[in-house]
Design a protein around this motif. Structure first.
Motif, PDB file in Angstrom:
ATOM      1  N   THR A  95       0.837  -1.202   0.000  1.00  0.00           N
ATOM      2  CA  THR A  95       0.000   0.000   0.000  1.00  0.00           C
ATOM      3  C   THR A  95       0.872   1.253   0.000  1.00  0.00           C
ATOM      4  N   LEU A  96       1.889   1.247   0.846  1.00  0.00           N
ATOM      5  CA  LEU A  96       2.809   2.380   0.935  1.00  0.00           C
ATOM      6  C   LEU A  96       3.555   2.576  -0.384  1.00  0.00           C
ATOM      7  N   LYS A  97       4.019   1.493  -0.992  1.00  0.00           N
ATOM      8  CA  LYS A  97       4.714   1.584  -2.276  1.00  0.00           C
ATOM      9  C   LYS A  97       3.820   2.203  -3.338  1.00  0.00           C
ATOM     10  N   ASP A  98       2.552   1.803  -3.353  1.00  0.00           N
ATOM     11  CA  ASP A  98       1.607   2.354  -4.336  1.00  0.00           C
ATOM     12  C   ASP A  98       1.421   3.858  -4.132  1.00  0.00           C
ATOM     13  N   GLU A  99       1.266   4.276  -2.871  1.00  0.00           N
ATOM     14  CA  GLU A  99       1.079   5.696  -2.559  1.00  0.00           C
ATOM     15  C   GLU A  99       2.313   6.505  -2.940  1.00  0.00           C
ATOM     16  N   VAL A 100       3.484   5.989  -2.593  1.00  0.00           N
ATOM     17  CA  VAL A 100       4.727   6.712  -2.863  1.00  0.00           C
ATOM     18  C   VAL A 100       5.015   6.756  -4.358  1.00  0.00           C
ATOM     19  N   THR A 101       4.680   5.708  -5.074  1.00  0.00           N
ATOM     20  CA  THR A 101       4.856   5.704  -6.532  1.00  0.00           C
ATOM     21  C   THR A 101       4.065   6.844  -7.158  1.00  0.00           C
ATOM     22  N   THR A 102       2.847   7.055  -6.683  1.00  0.00           N
ATOM     23  CA  THR A 102       2.024   8.160  -7.167  1.00  0.00           C
ATOM     24  C   THR A 102       2.697   9.501  -6.851  1.00  0.00           C
ATOM     25  N   GLN A 103       3.235   9.634  -5.644  1.00  0.00           N
ATOM     26  CA  GLN A 103       3.962  10.852  -5.264  1.00  0.00           C
ATOM     27  C   GLN A 103       5.126  11.100  -6.215  1.00  0.00           C
ATOM     28  N   LEU A 104       5.920  10.066  -6.458  1.00  0.00           N
ATOM     29  CA  LEU A 104       7.097  10.203  -7.308  1.00  0.00           C
ATOM     30  C   LEU A 104       6.724  10.602  -8.735  1.00  0.00           C
ATOM     31  N   LEU A 105       5.626  10.065  -9.225  1.00  0.00           N
ATOM     32  CA  LEU A 105       5.165  10.439 -10.569  1.00  0.00           C
ATOM     33  C   LEU A 105       4.768  11.914 -10.616  1.00  0.00           C
ATOM     34  N   THR A 106       4.206  12.418  -9.515  1.00  0.00           N
ATOM     35  CA  THR A 106       3.866  13.839  -9.424  1.00  0.00           C
ATOM     36  C   THR A 106       5.134  14.690  -9.419  1.00  0.00           C
ATOM     37  N   TYR A 107       6.120  14.292  -8.625  1.00  0.00           N
ATOM     38  CA  TYR A 107       7.385  15.030  -8.560  1.00  0.00           C
ATOM     39  C   TYR A 107       8.090  15.042  -9.918  1.00  0.00           C
ATOM     40  N   GLU A 108       7.954  13.954 -10.648  1.00  0.00           N
ATOM     41  CA  GLU A 108       8.622  13.832 -11.952  1.00  0.00           C
ATOM     42  C   GLU A 108       8.140  14.903 -12.933  1.00  0.00           C
ATOM     43  N   LYS A 109       6.932  15.406 -12.753  1.00  0.00           N
ATOM     44  CA  LYS A 109       6.364  16.405 -13.665  1.00  0.00           C
ATOM     45  C   LYS A 109       6.880  17.820 -13.393  1.00  0.00           C
ATOM     46  N   ASP A 110       7.651  18.006 -12.329  1.00  0.00           N
ATOM     47  CA  ASP A 110       8.173  19.324 -11.991  1.00  0.00           C
ATOM     48  C   ASP A 110       9.091  19.837 -13.104  1.00  0.00           C
ATOM     49  N   ASN A 111       9.102  21.148 -13.296  1.00  0.00           N
ATOM     50  CA  ASN A 111       9.910  21.760 -14.362  1.00  0.00           C
ATOM     51  C   ASN A 111      11.395  21.470 -14.224  1.00  0.00           C
ATOM     52  N   ILE A 112      11.919  21.490 -12.998  1.00  0.00           N
ATOM     53  CA  ILE A 112      13.349  21.227 -12.795  1.00  0.00           C
ATOM     54  C   ILE A 112      13.681  19.796 -13.195  1.00  0.00           C
ATOM     55  N   VAL A 113      12.839  18.861 -12.791  1.00  0.00           N
ATOM     56  CA  VAL A 113      13.059  17.450 -13.129  1.00  0.00           C
ATOM     57  C   VAL A 113      12.966  17.261 -14.639  1.00  0.00           C
ATOM     58  N   GLN A 114      11.961  17.849 -15.246  1.00  0.00           N
ATOM     59  CA  GLN A 114      11.778  17.718 -16.695  1.00  0.00           C
ATOM     60  C   GLN A 114      12.954  18.322 -17.470  1.00  0.00           C
ATOM     61  N   LYS A 115      13.514  19.410 -16.953  1.00  0.00           N
ATOM     62  CA  LYS A 115      14.681  20.033 -17.599  1.00  0.00           C
ATOM     63  C   LYS A 115      15.846  19.052 -17.666  1.00  0.00           C
ATOM     64  N   HIS A 116      16.106  18.356 -16.557  1.00  0.00           N
ATOM     65  CA  HIS A 116      17.212  17.382 -16.539  1.00  0.00           C
ATOM     66  C   HIS A 116      16.920  16.209 -17.476  1.00  0.00           C
ATOM     67  N   ILE A 117      15.685  15.757 -17.492  1.00  0.00           N
ATOM     68  CA  ILE A 117      15.305  14.647 -18.379  1.00  0.00           C
ATOM     69  C   ILE A 117      15.493  15.063 -19.846  1.00  0.00           C
ATOM     70  N   LYS A 118      15.049  16.275 -20.184  1.00  0.00           N
ATOM     71  CA  LYS A 118      15.196  16.766 -21.565  1.00  0.00           C
ATOM     72  C   LYS A 118      16.667  16.926 -21.954  1.00  0.00           C
ATOM     73  N   ASN A 119      17.526  17.154 -20.953  1.00  0.00           N
ATOM     74  CA  ASN A 119      18.961  17.254 -21.218  1.00  0.00           C
ATOM     75  C   ASN A 119      19.635  15.881 -21.282  1.00  0.00           C
ATOM     76  N   GLY A 120      18.841  14.817 -21.218  1.00  0.00           N
ATOM     77  CA  GLY A 120      19.373  13.466 -21.379  1.00  0.00           C
ATOM     78  C   GLY A 120      19.807  12.774 -20.100  1.00  0.00           C
ATOM     79  N   VAL A 121      19.552  13.404 -18.948  1.00  0.00           N
ATOM     80  CA  VAL A 121      19.911  12.769 -17.677  1.00  0.00           C
ATOM     81  C   VAL A 121      18.756  11.849 -17.273  1.00  0.00           C
TER      82      VAL A 121
END
Length: 133
Positions: A95-121
């Motif tokens: 249950t905790l893993k499922d909840e945290v996975t949802t949190q992490l997916l939300t964090y992944e959408k942040d502009n700073i995170v997306q900038k690093h992903i777009k830069n190939g990291v």
């Protein structure tokens, strides 16, 4: 951090071996502080505690400091009290893993995170769950 997460298993064991019962009074905060202290030695990363990412707060954010680093990470640390019934522990962990996975997916959408992903990291989303002694 070359995509290999063995270092986190090593750190978990080191924390367990070097912590006393009273260290766990603050439970999750104690574990997070220990991980941050160890991870801060990684010279290729800036380690941030509780940064705001997409209107939430990640426990640990490892930002690439060196342009040649292939990975960066968002880490969530969770501490749960052990149940008498192991099946209850397993269910609670899932249950905790499922909840945290949802949190992490939300964090992944942040502009700073997306900038690093777009830069190939490459992003590593890590969930560290510790059961009480």
């Amino acid at each position: 951090m070359e995509g290999n997460l063995e270092v986190l298993l090593y750190l978990a064991q080191a924390i367990k071996e070097n912590s006393g019962l009273r260290d766990y009074i603050y439970q999750e905060q104690h574990l997070k502080a220990m991980y941050i202290a160890f991870l801060a030695f990684a010279t290729y990363y800036i380690v941030r505690s509780e940064p705001e990412l997409n209107k939430g707060f990640a426990d640990i954010f490892m930002i690439p400091f060196n342009p040649y680093v292939e990975y960066f990470a968002i880490i969530e640390v969770k501490y749960i009290k052990r149940e008498k019934d192991k099946k209850a522990d397993t269910k609670l962990i899932q249950t905790l893993k499922d909840e945290v996975t949802t949190q992490l997916l939300t964090y992944e959408k942040d502009n700073i995170v997306q900038k690093h992903i777009k830069n190939g990291v490459k992003l590593k989303k890590i969930i560290l769950i510790s059961l009480s002694l």
